[in-house]
Write a protein that holds these residues in place. Structure first.
Motif, PDB file in Angstrom:
ATOM      1  N   GLY A  89     -11.612   3.596   2.936  1.00 14.59           N
ATOM      2  CA  GLY A  89     -11.501   3.046   4.214  1.00 14.59           C
ATOM      3  C   GLY A  89     -10.585   3.943   5.047  1.00 14.59           C
ATOM      4  N   ARG A  90      -9.708   4.222   4.388  1.00 16.80           N
ATOM      5  CA  ARG A  90      -8.509   5.130   5.256  1.00 16.80           C
ATOM      6  C   ARG A  90      -8.955   6.576   5.581  1.00 16.80           C
ATOM      7  NH1 ARG A  90      -3.904   2.686   1.433  1.00 16.80           N
ATOM      8  NH2 ARG A  90      -5.505   1.090   1.470  1.00 16.80           N
TER       9      ARG A  90
ATOM     10  N   TYR B 152     -18.209  -7.524  -4.143  1.00 20.78           N
ATOM     11  CA  TYR B 152     -17.016  -7.236  -3.305  1.00 20.78           C
ATOM     12  C   TYR B 152     -17.826  -6.580  -2.030  1.00 20.78           C
ATOM     13  CZ  TYR B 152     -13.787  -4.206  -0.777  1.00 20.78           C
ATOM     14  OH  TYR B 152     -12.920  -3.523  -0.018  1.00 20.78           O
TER      15      TYR B 152
ATOM     16  N   ARG C 152     -23.284  -0.664   2.323  1.00 19.99           N
ATOM     17  CA  ARG C 152     -22.600   0.414   3.216  1.00 19.99           C
ATOM     18  C   ARG C 152     -23.958   0.996   3.664  1.00 19.99           C
ATOM     19  NH1 ARG C 152     -16.932   2.171   1.201  1.00 19.99           N
ATOM     20  NH2 ARG C 152     -16.943   0.610  -0.386  1.00 19.99           N
TER      21      ARG C 152
ATOM     22  N   THR D  39     -11.997  -3.227  -5.889  1.00 18.36           N
ATOM     23  CA  THR D  39     -12.863  -2.024  -6.534  1.00 18.36           C
ATOM     24  C   THR D  39     -12.163  -1.917  -8.000  1.00 18.36           C
ATOM     25  OG1 THR D  39     -13.314  -1.070  -4.537  1.00 18.36           O
ATOM     26  CG2 THR D  39     -13.509   0.186  -6.553  1.00 18.36           C
ATOM     27  N   GLU D  40     -10.807  -1.820  -7.883  1.00 16.72           N
ATOM     28  CA  GLU D  40     -10.108  -1.821  -9.232  1.00 16.72           C
ATOM     29  C   GLU D  40     -10.320  -2.891 -10.120  1.00 16.72           C
ATOM     30  OE1 GLU D  40      -5.879  -1.344  -8.219  1.00 16.72           O
ATOM     31  OE2 GLU D  40      -6.505   0.672  -7.189  1.00 16.72           O
TER      32      GLU D  40
ATOM     33  N   ARG E 120       0.905  -1.233   0.102  1.00 17.50           N
ATOM     34  CA  ARG E 120       0.167  -0.076   0.003  1.00 17.50           C
ATOM     35  C   ARG E 120       0.840   1.222   0.015  1.00 17.50           C
ATOM     36  NH1 ARG E 120      -4.710  -1.052   4.364  1.00 17.50           N
ATOM     37  NH2 ARG E 120      -5.809  -2.502   3.304  1.00 17.50           N
TER      38      ARG E 120
ATOM     39  N   GLY F 110      -3.855  -6.456  -4.923  1.00 14.30           N
ATOM     40  CA  GLY F 110      -4.268  -6.446  -6.271  1.00 14.30           C
ATOM     41  C   GLY F 110      -4.498  -7.672  -7.152  1.00 14.30           C
TER      42      GLY F 110
ATOM     43  N   SER G 162      -9.747  -4.779   2.846  1.00 16.75           N
ATOM     44  CA  SER G 162     -10.235  -3.675   2.246  1.00 16.75           C
ATOM     45  C   SER G 162      -9.102  -3.040   1.357  1.00 16.75           C
ATOM     46  CB  SER G 162     -11.029  -2.692   2.854  1.00 16.75           C
ATOM     47  OG  SER G 162     -10.279  -1.768   3.645  1.00 16.75           O
ATOM     48  N   GLY G 163      -9.068  -2.428   0.403  1.00 12.80           N
ATOM     49  CA  GLY G 163      -8.043  -1.815  -0.394  1.00 12.80           C
ATOM     50  C   GLY G 163      -7.248  -2.536  -0.903  1.00 12.80           C
ATOM     51  N   HIS G 164      -7.493  -3.845  -1.265  1.00 16.00           N
ATOM     52  CA  HIS G 164      -6.575  -4.461  -1.959  1.00 16.00           C
ATOM     53  C   HIS G 164      -6.969  -5.024  -3.437  1.00 16.00           C
ATOM     54  CE1 HIS G 164      -3.237  -5.974   0.843  1.00 16.00           C
ATOM     55  NE2 HIS G 164      -4.162  -5.220   1.585  1.00 16.00           N
ATOM     56  N   GLY G 165      -7.634  -3.758  -3.853  1.00 13.32           N
ATOM     57  CA  GLY G 165      -7.766  -4.003  -5.280  1.00 13.32           C
ATOM     58  C   GLY G 165      -9.202  -4.622  -5.863  1.00 13.32           C
TER      59      GLY G 165
ATOM     60  N   SER H  28      -7.792   5.855   0.225  1.00 13.42           N
ATOM     61  CA  SER H  28      -8.842   5.032   0.085  1.00 13.42           C
ATOM     62  C   SER H  28      -9.881   5.524   0.940  1.00 13.42           C
ATOM     63  CB  SER H  28      -8.763   3.652   0.018  1.00 13.42           C
ATOM     64  OG  SER H  28      -8.713   3.097   1.224  1.00 13.42           O
TER      65      SER H  28
ATOM     66  N   ASP I  99     -19.882  -2.944  -5.539  1.00 19.07           N
ATOM     67  CA  ASP I  99     -18.606  -2.366  -4.797  1.00 19.07           C
ATOM     68  C   ASP I  99     -19.014  -2.083  -3.345  1.00 19.07           C
ATOM     69  OD1 ASP I  99     -16.395  -1.367  -4.034  1.00 19.07           O
ATOM     70  OD2 ASP I  99     -16.807   0.479  -5.023  1.00 19.07           O
TER      71      ASP I  99
ATOM     72  N   ASN J 248       1.825   2.374  -3.185  1.00 19.78           N
ATOM     73  CA  ASN J 248       1.128   2.793  -4.097  1.00 19.78           C
ATOM     74  C   ASN J 248       0.825   4.380  -3.670  1.00 19.78           C
ATOM     75  OD1 ASN J 248      -1.633   3.317  -5.320  1.00 19.78           O
ATOM     76  ND2 ASN J 248      -1.014   0.666  -5.957  1.00 19.78           N
TER      77      ASN J 248
END
Ligand SMILES: Nc1ncnc2c1ncn2[C@@H]1O[C@H](COP(=O)(O)OP(=O)(O)OP(=O)(O)O)[C@@H](O)[C@H]1O
Ligand SMILES: Nc1ncnc2c1ncn2[C@@H]1O[C@H](COP(=O)(O)OP(=O)(O)OP(=O)(O)O)[C@@H](O)[C@H]1O
Ligand SMILES: [Mg+2]
Ligand SMILES: [Mg+2]
Lengths: 321, 331, 314, 489
Positions: free
Chosen positions: D149-150, D443, D416, D299-300, B10, D462, D294-297, D147, D412, B13
Motif C-alpha cells: 500500500g505504501r 482480508y 484487487r 496479511t501477517e 508502523r 497486528g 491496511s498494513g495492520h497485520g 508495504s 489476502d 516496525n
C-alpha cells in the motif's frame, strides 16, 4: 503490414524447440571436424557420445539445481566426483563381486554431500554458490585424507561395462539416454518436478500454492550429489581408476551444458534434451579445434568465440514493455 | 491523536527493518575484525605496519576484481570471465607495458570494448550472461596464453613503485582498500546516475519506463567492471612482478564469494561496494592466514596438511553462518 | 649447526598421487630430521587451489611466521617472484623444487626436463628404426616444465628426422584429462606408432585407444603405479615394451636437505640438477614391487645423498 | 462539473493486437485540459493497453496521438517524459532496492549534482505530505521495506512531482486497489484539487463509485473498443455496469444479509492472541472478514494461519488443509513462465495424479472448468499467464485456490483489480462454497466486501481489537473499532 509478416516469421523460429539449436550446433561442428580431418566421422561421434554420458549425468543434477532459481548452483560436483570415485574404487577393491556395493557406497556418499549442502543453505542461510564452494573444499580434504590421493583401479567387469557397445553405440550412452528420459518425465509429470519449476519462478508463490518447497530443495541438492557420485564411480571405471582431480573438468562443463541446452539461469525453465545437445556441442568443439591442430591458446580463443556466437544466434530480442 | 498512535507503531516496525539492514551491512566489517583479532591472537607480529603490508597487498587485486564482479551483479548478471580477464590484463601489463606502453593501452582498451560488446549482446539478444561470460573466459584465457606462452615479463616501474610504496603510519594496502571502497561508493551509491544504474538491477522495467536506456546502463556497468578488472590485473602484476596466464583464474569464484560476503545479492540490484572490499579482505586473510593458527588440541598444534583445504571451507561457512542470527530475526 | 632452525614447505596443490607421494616423503624424512634434532621444526602448508596469488600470500605469511627457510613447490616460475624476493629480503633461504622459481635469490632443485624429452626420442629411435608417427601429449599449458619437455621432444624429432609428430593433445599430467583429450584427436589421426608424454598421462592415453578400439602404440610412461602396472600387465599378456622417465616425488626431500645445508652455511650452487627417475623393461618388476598400489614410483634422499648431489653439481 | 476547455491529448484510430487478441481496435479518445477522465471496463477490456500506448511503453499498430496540438505516430518513453505524460501503472514500477528519494530521482533526470538526494527527498516528501497528509514514509526508506500500500502511495506521489517542464497528464491505473478507504479518499480529493490547476488526469478503477464521484468525463471500454463517452452526469452506476457487460451482468443491490447461526459448527481455525488482543475463532462454513486500516497485520495473520496448517504451531490450530489467494499477485501469486492452465492447476497437483504421474487430461479438465467458472478471458488457457490483464490474472489465482479441496481458504485482499461483474460472481461462489462447509478468511480493503462476511475481526497494530457480527458490520462500526482508543488499553 510488413511488420506483421516479420513478426510472424520470427514466431516460426521461436517455435523451434530451444534444444534443437544445440544439436544443430553440434552437428555443424561435427561435419566441419571430419571434413577437415578427411576421416573419422564415426569415431568422433562415438567418442563424443562416450564422454557426453558423464557430462549429461552431472548436467542433469546441475540442471535441477539451477532450475531452483537465481543463485542456485552446485559447485561441489567436481569434489563429489573425486571423493565418490575414490570411495567406490576402495569399496570395490578391484573385485567384480563388490561392484554393486561400491556403487551403493558412492551413492550414499553423494547423498550425504547433497544433504550437507542443503543444510548449509537452509539452516545457515548461506547462498548456494558459496555454500557449495565451501563444502567442496571440505570434501576435497575428506578425499585427500580418505584416499591419500591414490589411484585405485576398477574391477575388470566395471571397466569392461563402461567400454561395451551395443550395435556400435556405447551401452553407457544408451543407459544415460534412458536416465534422461526418466529425468524429463520427473521434471514435467511429477509433483516434485512441478515444484522445482514453480520454486524457480517464484519461491514465495510456490509456498503459498501449497507446494513443499523445502523438501524439494533438499531432494534436488541430494539428487545432484547422487548423480555426481554415480558419475564419479562410472568415470573411474571408464578412465581406469579414481583420482581426486578427476572431476575438475565438470565444474564449468556441468554449468555450460545446462545453459547451452536452453535451461534458464533465472530458474523455472529446464530442458533435458538440450543437455545432450550442449554436451555433444562442447565435445565437438574441442574435437574440431584439436583436429585443426590449434595450440592451447588459439583453441581457447576459438572455443570462447564459438560459444558466444552460438548463444547470440539462438537468443531472441524481447522488448521491455 | 489516534492516527498518531497507529503511525508510531508502523514507524517502529520500519525502524526495525532498517536496523536489520544496518546490522547486515555491518556484518562484513564484523567478520573482518574477528579475523584480524584471531590473527593477532596467534601471531601478534602480523598486526603491524610490516605485517599488514605483507598480508594485504595481494588482497588489493582481489578487492578490485570483487568490485568488478559486483558491478556486473548489480545489473542482475554474473561475470564468469573476470578471473581470466584479470589474467589477460596481467599478461598484457607484464609483457607490453614496460616497452610498448601504447600497445598495452590499446589492448586494454580493446578489453573494455569487448566487455561493452558483451553487454550489448546480453541485452539485445536477451541471452544469459553466464553463458556469454563463460565463453569470454575461454577467450581471455586463450589470449593470455598467446601473449605469454611461458610465464615471465616484468612489472612496469610505476606499478612496482606504487605497490611497494610505504606511506607513513598507514600501510599502503589499507590505504588503497579505503580509497577503492570510497571511490566506488561515491560512484555507485552516492551519485545520481549511480542510483539509475542500481535501479536497473532492482526493476529494469521501471527504469525503462522512466525514460532511461537499459542498454546504456548495462554497457556502462560492464565498462566499469572491465576498468576495475584492468586495475586488478595491473595491481596484481605490481605485487607479483611478473605474469602467468593462469595466475588469476581463481578470481572468478573468489570475486563472487567476496561480493556475497560483502552483502551483494544475485538478483535485485542489492550491492555494497564497501562490503565487497571488506569481503575480499576477509577472503584473502582466510585463505592465507588461517593455516597459521595454532590449535592446541591438534597434533603438532597446527591444522594437518590434508585438512588445510577443508579448514578454509569451514572458515567460509563460519563467517557466513553469522548471517543466520540476523536473518532469523528478519523472516 | 641448524638444530634451532625452522623450515616450512609451501605447496600449492595436493590433489593427485604425485603430490601425495611428494608430501608423504617430505613428512617421513623431515619428521625423522626433527626427531634427530637436525632442525627444530618443519611445517607443511598447502593452499586450497592451484592459484598463484594464493601461494604468494602463503609465502608472505610464512615470512611473518619467522621461518628460517622456505621450501617451495611453486605454482608459477615467475609470478611468485615478488613474494620470493620479499622472503629473501627478510633474510630467509628459499629453495624451490619441481615447480621452480626464476627469482635469482632462490635455489632450484630440478631435473633436466629438456633432456627428458630428448631421451624419449632416443629410446623410440632404437625401437622404431625406420620411421614413425608420433602423438604428443602436452602437460599443463603455460608451465615451464611443459615447455621444456616439449622443446626436448622437438629437439629429438630434429635429430631423428624420420619421426613426425602428427598430433598433439593437452593432458595436464592427468589421466582423465589425457584420455579425453586423446579421444578428441584420435579419430582424425592416421596410424600412430608411438606416444610421447610428460608422465601421469600415459595410462589415460592407453584408455583412449582402448575406447576407440585401436591398436595400442608404444606409450612412453610416467611413474604412476597405474601406468607401471598396466605396462606390466601388457608385457605379461603380449610382450609390450616401453620406457618411463619422470621426476621422483622424493625430490622434495632433496630440497629439504639442500635448505638445511644452506642454513648450515655450506656452499650450494643455485641450480641443482638431479637425474630423473627411469624405469626400463628390466627394472619394471622391481619398480612395480616397490610402488604402493595407486602410488608413484619414488626415490627419497638421505642427508648423505643430498650432500653427494650438491657436490656433483659444484 | 465544468465543460471541456482545451484539448490536452487526442487519440485517433489507435489499434493494437497481441497475436490473435485484439486488445485495442480503433479507439478514439479525447482528454480535456484540466479535467479528470474516468475510464472503466471489464477485465481485459484494454484499459491498461491504451495507457501503455500513451506512456510510450507500447507501440500501437495503428493510430495517431496528438499532444498539445502536435501529431505523433507513436510516443516513445522518452517523448512521453518530455511531453509531461506520467503513468502510475497497474503493476508497481518502483525499484525495490532503492530509497524513496532515489526512486524519485529516476523520474527526474534534471535532479543531479551535489545535494541531489536532498532535492529529490524534499520533492517527494512535499508531494506525499500534500496528497497523503499524516503518512509515515520517510524519503530515505528503502522501498522493499514498505508495504504494498505504501509503495503505491509513493508511486502516486512520484507521478505528480515536477522538477522541470510541465505536467500535462497523469494516468492512474487502478491506483486505489491497494489503498485503504481513508488513503484512497485522500488521493481522490487531491486529484480534484490538482485538475483545477490545469493538469489532466485519467482515472482507471473498478470501483464505480469513485469514478462517478470524482471524474468530469467518463469513457467505457469493452473488448478493446470505446463504447461510451460523455460527461459524468450522463452515467449512473447501473448504466456503467450495463455498458461494460452488455447487459450480461445484471447489477444487484448489496446482498440481503442473511444472518446464519453457525455458533454450533465445528471450529476450523482458532488463534490465541498473545498480549491484549482478542482471540480468533472461525467455524466451519463461516466467511470471516479481517478489517482495519491496511498494513495492520492482516496479511501477517493470514500467513500465520497458512503456516500453522502445514507445520504445528502452538498459538494457531487449523482443522484441515488451507489454500491461499494472494493479493500481491506479482510477489506471491503467479508463476510467470507458465501457462494459465498450469497456474490454475498447481494448487491441486495431488488430485491430478494418475498413479505416480500427473495426468495432462485431468489437469486440462480442472483448469478449463475453473477457467470457465471464473470467466478468465483468454483465447486459450495454454497461453502465458502474463498475457492476461491484471484482473484476469487475479481470477486465475482465485481459480487455483477454489479448485482445491481445502477446508479453509485464506484471501489476502484478493479482489484487487477484479472487475465488478466478476466480483459479483465470485461473491456468489464464495457464498455457495461457504454453504457447502468451506471456511473463508477474507482480508479486504473494500468496505463493501465486508458485507458478505458473517463476522468481522478488526485489526490494529497486528492485534485484533474488535469483533463485529451481523447488523453491526457497518463502516462506522469498523472504523470505530479500529480507532478504539489505544492509549486507554
Ligand atoms: N503482453 C501481452 N501479450 C499478450 N496479450 C496481452 C498482453 N498485454 C495485454 N494483453 C491482452 O490484451 C487485452 C487487454 O489487456 P489490458 O491489460 O489492457 O486489460 P485491462 O482493461 O487493463 O484489464 P484489467 O482491468 O484486468 O487490468 C487482454 O485480453 C490481455 O490478455
Ligand atoms: N503490529 C504491527 N505494528 C506495526 N507495524 C506493523 C504491524 N504489522 C504490520 N505492520 C507494518 O505493515 C507492513 C505490512 O504488513 P501486512 O503485510 O500485514 O499489511 P497488510 O494489511 O497486508 O497491508 P497491505 O495490504 O497494504 O500490504 C509491515 O511491513 C509492517 O511494517
Ligand atoms: Mg489493467
Ligand atoms: Mg498485504
Amino acid at each position: 503490414m510488413t511488420d506483421q509478416t516479420l513478426s510472424a516469421s520470427r514466431l516460426n523460429i521461436r517455435n523451434l524447440p530451444v534444444w534443437l539449436w544445440s544439436f544443430l550446433g553440434a552437428l555443424l561442428v561435427w561435419v566441419l571436424s571430419f571434413t577437415i580431418a578427411g576421416q573419422g566421422a564415426e569415431g568422433m561421434l562415438v567418442a563424443a557420445l562416450s564422454f557426453s554420458v558423464f557430462t549429461v549425468m552431472v548436467g542433469l543434477g546441475q540442471m535441477f539445481v539451477i532450475t531452483l532459481g537465481p543463485g542456485n548452483v552446485d559447485l561441489s560436483i567436481p569434489a563429489t566426483i573425486g571423493l565418490a570415485s575414490a570411495v567406490a574404487m576402495k569399496v570395490m577393491d578391484g573385485q567384480n563381486g563388490l561392484i554393486l556395493w561400491g556403487l551403493l557406497a558412492a551413492l550414499v556418499c553423494g547423498i550425504l554431500i547433497g544433504g550437507f549442502n542443503y543444510l548449509l543453505i537452509r539452516l545457515l542461510r548461506i547462498p548456494p554458490i558459496v555454500a557449495t564452494l565451501s563444502s567442496s573444499f571440505i570434501i576435497q580434504s575428506v578425499g585427500i585424507s580418505y584416499g591419500r590421493g591414490l589411484q585405485i583401479k576398477p574391477p575388470a567387469a566395471l571397466s569392461d561395462f563402461t567400454f561395451s557397445r551395443f550395435l556400435g553405440v556405447p551401452v553407457l550412452a544408451i543407459a544415460t539416454i534412458a536416465l534422461s528420459i526418466v529425468a524429463s518425465v520427473v521434471l514435467h509429470r511429477t509433483i516434485y518436478g512441478r515444484t522445482v519449476l514453480a520454486t524457480g519462478q517464484n519461491m514465495r508463490a510456490a509456498r503459498f500454492a501449497g507446494l513443499s518447497v523445502e523438501r524439494t530443495r533438499l531432494l534436488t541438492y541430494v539428487l545432484s550429489g547422487a548423480l555426481a557420485a554415480l558419475c564419479g564411480a562410472l568415470l573411474a571405471g571408464f578412465s581406469g581408476g579414481s583420482s581426486l582431480s578427476m572431476g575438475r573438468e565438470y565444474l564449468l562443463s556441468s554449468i555450460a551444458v545446462v545453459v547451452l541446452g536452453g535451461t534458464s539461469v533465472a530458474g523455472g525453465r529446464a530442458n533435458v534434451p538440450g543437455l545432450w545437445g550442449g554436451a555433444l556441442f562442447l565435445f565437438m568443439i574441442s574435437t574440431l579445434l584439436n583436429t585443426a591442430g590449434f595450440g592451447s591458446g588459439l583453441r581457447d580463443v576459438f572455443t570462447g568465440v564459438i560459444i558466444v556466437a552460438a548463444i547470440a544466434i539462438t537468443g531472441t530480442r524481447q522488448p521491455l514493455r | 491523536m489516534t492516527t498518531q498512535a497507529v503511525h508510531s507503531g508502523r514507524a517502529q516496525n520500519l525502524a526495525s527493518s532498517s536496523r536489520q539492514r544496518l546490522l547486515r551491512g555491518a556484518l562484513p566489517a564484523v567478520s573482518l575484525v574477528i579475523v584480524l583479532a584471531a590473527i593477532w591472537y596467534f601471531n601478534p607480529r602480523a598486526i603491524s605496519y610490516f605485517g599488514l603490508n605483507l598480508m594485504l597487498n595481494l588482497a588489493i587485486p582481489v578487492a578490485l576484481a570483487t568490485i568488478a564482479q559486483m558491478c556486473v551483479m548489480a545489473t542482475n548478471e554474473l561475470d564468469l570471465s573476470i578471473g581470466a580477464f584479470v589474467g589477460f590484463v596481467a599478461c598484457v601489463t607484464a609483457t607490453y607495458m614496460p616497452q610498448e606502453p601504447l600497445l598495452a593501452v590499446l589492448m586494454l582498451g580493446g578489453g573494455v570494448l569487448v566487455y561493452m560488446l558483451a553487454a550489448v549482446v546480453i541485452h539485445l539478444r536477451n541471452v544469459p550472461s553466464i553463458v556469454v561470460t563463460l565463453g569470454l573466459s575461454f577467450f581471455w584465457a586463450g589470449l593470455a596464453v598467446l601473449i605469454r606462452p611461458i610465464p615471465g615479463g616484468a612489472a612496469p616501474g610505476f606499478l612496482r613503485d606504487l605497490m611497494s610504496f610505504q606511506p607513513p603510519l598507514i600501510p599502503m594496502p589499507v590505504l588503497l582498500a579505503v580509497l577503492i571502497a570510497g571511490t566506488v561508493h561515491l560512484i555507485l551509491m552516492r551519485s545520481s546516475y549511480g542510483a539509475v544504474l542500481r535501479g536497473v538491477g532492482g526493476n529494469a522495467r521501471a527504469v525503462h519506463r522512466a525514460g532511461w536506456s537499459i542498454l546504456k546502463a548495462k554497457v556502462a556497468m560492464f565498462a566499469l567492471a572491465s576498468v576495475f578488472g584492468i586495475l586488478a590485473g595491473m595491481t596484481l602484476v605490481g605485487v607479483s612482478s611478473s605474469a602467468d596466464a593462469n595466475m588469476a583464474t581463481g578470481y572468478t569464484l573468489l570475486s563472487i564469494a567476496g561480493a556475497v560476503i560483502g552483502g551483494a545479492e544475485f538478483v535485485g540490484g542489492r550491492i555494497s561496494p564497501i562490503g565487497a572490499v571488506i569481503g575480499a579482505l576477509v577472503l584473502q586473510l582466510a585463505s592465507s592466514a588461517l593455516n597459521f593458527f595454532q590449535v592446541p588440541f591438534l597434533p603438532g598444534g597446527r591444522i594437518p596438511q590434508e585438512w588445510q583445504v577443508g579448514a578454509q571451507g569451514m572458515f567460509l561457512i563460519l563467517i557466513l553462518a553469522a548471517r543466520v542470527l540476523i536473518s532469523k530475526a528478519e523472516k | 649447526e641448524t638444530s634451532g632452525m625452522r623450515i616450512a614447505l609451501s605447496n600449492n596443490y595436493a590433489g593427485n598421487s604425485w603430490r601425495q607421494a611428494m608430501l608423504e616423503s617430505w613428512q617421513k624424512v623431515t619428521s625423522q630430521a626433527v626427531a634427530d634434532g637436525v632442525v627444530a621444526a618443519v611445517d607443511t602448508f598447502t593452499t586450497a587451489d592451484q592459484e598463484v596469488p594464493t601461494q604468494a600470500a602463503q609465502i608472505q605469511n610464512l615470512i611473518l611466521q619467522g621461518y628460517d627457510a622456505i621450501v617451495i613447490n611453486a605454482a608459477s616460475p615467475d609470478a611468485l617472484n615478488g613474494a620470493v624476493k620479499a622472503a629473501c629480503d627478510a633474510g630467509i633461504i628459499v629453495v624451490s623444487f619441481d615447480g621452480v622459481v626464476s627469482e635469482p635469490c632462490a635455489w632450484r632443485v630440478a631435473v633436466d626436463y629438456r633432456q627428458l624429452g630428448q631421451q624419449q626420442l632416443e629410446y623410440l629411435a632404437g625401437r622404431l628404426p625406420e620411421c614413425g608417427n608420433l602423438l604428443e601429449i602436452r602437460g599443463l599449458a603455460v608451465t615451464s616444465i611443459d615447455n621444456l619437455i616439449h622443446e626436448g621432444l622437438a629437439d629429438g624429432v630434429k635429430t631423428h628426422s624420420n619421426f613426425t609428430i602428427v598430433g598433439e593433445a593437452t593432458g595436464n599430467w592427468d589421466q582423465a584429462t589425457a584420455q579425453r583429450a586423446v579421444s578428441t584427436v584420435l579419430p582424425s589421426l592416421p596410424e600412430i606408432d608411438a606416444i610421447v608424454t610428460q608422465g601421469g598421462d600415459g595410462y589415460g592415453a592407453a584408455q583412449a585407444f582402448r575406447a576407440a578400439g585401436r591398436d595400442i602404440p608404444i606409450i612412453i610412461m610416467g611413474n604412476r603405479q597405474d601406468e607401471l602396472a598396466w605396462w606390466q600387465e601388457q608385457r605379461d599378456a603380449n610382450g609390450y615394451e616401453t620406457w618411463s622417465g619422470t621426476i621422483a616425488p622424493g625430490i622434495s626431500t632433496l630440497a629439504f636437505w639442500v635448505a638445511q645445508q644452506i642454513l648450515d652455511g655450506k656452499e650450494v650452487p643455485k641450480d641443482l640438477t638431479v637425474p630423473y627417475l627411469t624405469v626400463t623393461q628390466e627394472t619394471l618388476d622391481e619398480a612395480v614391487a616397490n610402488t604402493p598400489v595407486g602410488g608413484v614410483a619414488n626415490k627419497e634422499y638421505s642427508q648423505d645423498e643430498a650432500i653427494q648431489a650438491i657436490a656433483d653439481n659444484l | 462539473m465544468t465543460a471541456p476547455t482545451g484539448t490536452a491529448i487526442e487519440l485517433s484510430g489507435v489499434s493494437r493486437s497481441f497475436g490473435a487478441v485484439r486488445a485495442l481496435s480503433d479507439v478514439n479518445l479525447l482528454i480535456a485540459e484540466g479535467q479528470c477522465l474516468g475510464l472503466v471496463g471489464h477485465n481485459g477490456a484494454g484499459k491498461s493497453t491504451l495507457m501503455h500506448v500513451l506512456a510510450g511503453t507500447l507501440r500501437p499498430d495503428q493510430g495517431r496521438i496528438a499532444v498539445g496540438g502536435e501529431q505523433h505516430d507513436r510516443i516513445s518513453v522518452h517523448l512521453a517524459q518530455k511531453l509531461g505524460l506520467r503513468c502510475v501503472f497497474q503493476e508497481l514500477s518502483l525499484c525495490p532496492n532503492l530509497t524513496v528519494a532515489e526512486n524519485t530521482r529516476i523520474l527526474h533526470p534534471s535532479i543531479k549534482g551535489l545535494g541531489w538526494r536532498q532535492k529529490a527527498g524534499k520533492l517527494i516528501s512535499a508531494m506525499l505530505d500534500r496528497i497523503f497528509p499524516g503518512h509515515d514514509i520517510a524519503s530515505d526508506t528503502v522501498v522493499s521495506d514498505l508495504s504494498i500500500g505504501r509503495r503505491q502511495m509513493v508511486e502516486i506521489a512520484r507521478a505528480f512531482t515536477v522538477s522541470e517542464g510541465v505536467l500535462r497528464l497523469v494516468i492512474l491505473d487502478e491506483p486505489t486497489s491497494s489503498l485503504d478507504a481513508t488513503t484512497a479518499r485522500q488521493l481522490l480529493e487531491f486529484v480534484r484539487e490538482e485538475v483545477r490547476t490545469g493538469v489532466s488526469c485519467i482515472l482507471i478503477s473498478h470501483m464505480l463509485g469513485e469514478i462517478l464521484d470524482y471524474s468530469d468525463q467518463i469513457s467505457v471500454m469493452k473488448n478493446g473498443q470505446l463504447v461510451a463517452f460523455g460527461p459524468v452526469a450522463q452515467f449512473t452506476r447501473e448504466r456503467l455496469v450495463d455498458l461494460m457487460s452488455g447487459g450480461e451482468h445484471p447489477d444487484r443491490a448489496a446482498r440481503e444479509r442473511s444472518i446464519r447461526s453457525l455458533a454450533d459448527a465445528p471450529v476450523a481455525v482458532r488463534a490465541q492472541e498473545g498480549g491484549q488482543g482478542l482471540p480468533f475463532v472461525a467455524r466451519k462454513g463461516e466467511v470471516i472478514g479481517l478489517a482495519g486500516l491496511s498494513g495492520h497485520g492482516q496479511t501477517e495473520f493470514l500467513v500465520r494461519v497458512f503456516e500453522a496448517a502445514r507445520a504445528r504451531r502452538a498459538d494457531v490450530t487449523v482443522a484441515g488443509d488451507v489454500s491461499f489467494v494472494a493479493g500481491d499477485r506479482q510477489a506471491d501469486g503467479i508463476f510467470p513462465l507458465w501457462s494459465i492452465a498450469n497456474n490454475v492447476a498447481v494448487g491441486s497437483l495431488p488430485a491430478l495424479r494418475n498413479g505416480l504421474l500427473l495426468s495432462g487430461s485431468k489437469e486440462r479438465e480442472l483448469s478449463s472448468r475453473w477457467g470457465r467458472i471464473m470467466g478468465i478471458k483468454a483465447p486459450s488457457l495454454d497461453d502465458e499467464i502474463l498475457s492476461l490483464s491484471g484482473g484476469n490474472q487475479q481470477k486465475a489465482l482465485f481459480a487455483r485456490a477454489l479448485s482445491t479441496s481445502s477446508a479453509v481458504v485464506l484471501m489476502d485482499d484478493p479482489m484487487r483489480g477484479v472487475d465488478i461483474g466478476t466480483k459479483l460472481e465470485v461473491y456468489d461462489i464464495i457464498a455457495e462454497q461457504a454453504a457447502g462447509g468451506r471456511t473463508f478468511l477474507w482480508y479486504t480493503t473494500e468496505f463493501e466486501e465486508l458485507e458478505y462476511c458473517d463476522r468481522v475481526y478488526v485489526f490494529q497494530n497486528g492485534r485484533i481489537v474488535g469483533e463485529l457480527q451481523g447488523q453491526d458490520i457497518t463502516e462506522a462500526g469498523v472504523i470505530g473499532s479500529s480507532f478504539k482508543d489505544k492509549d486507554a488499553a
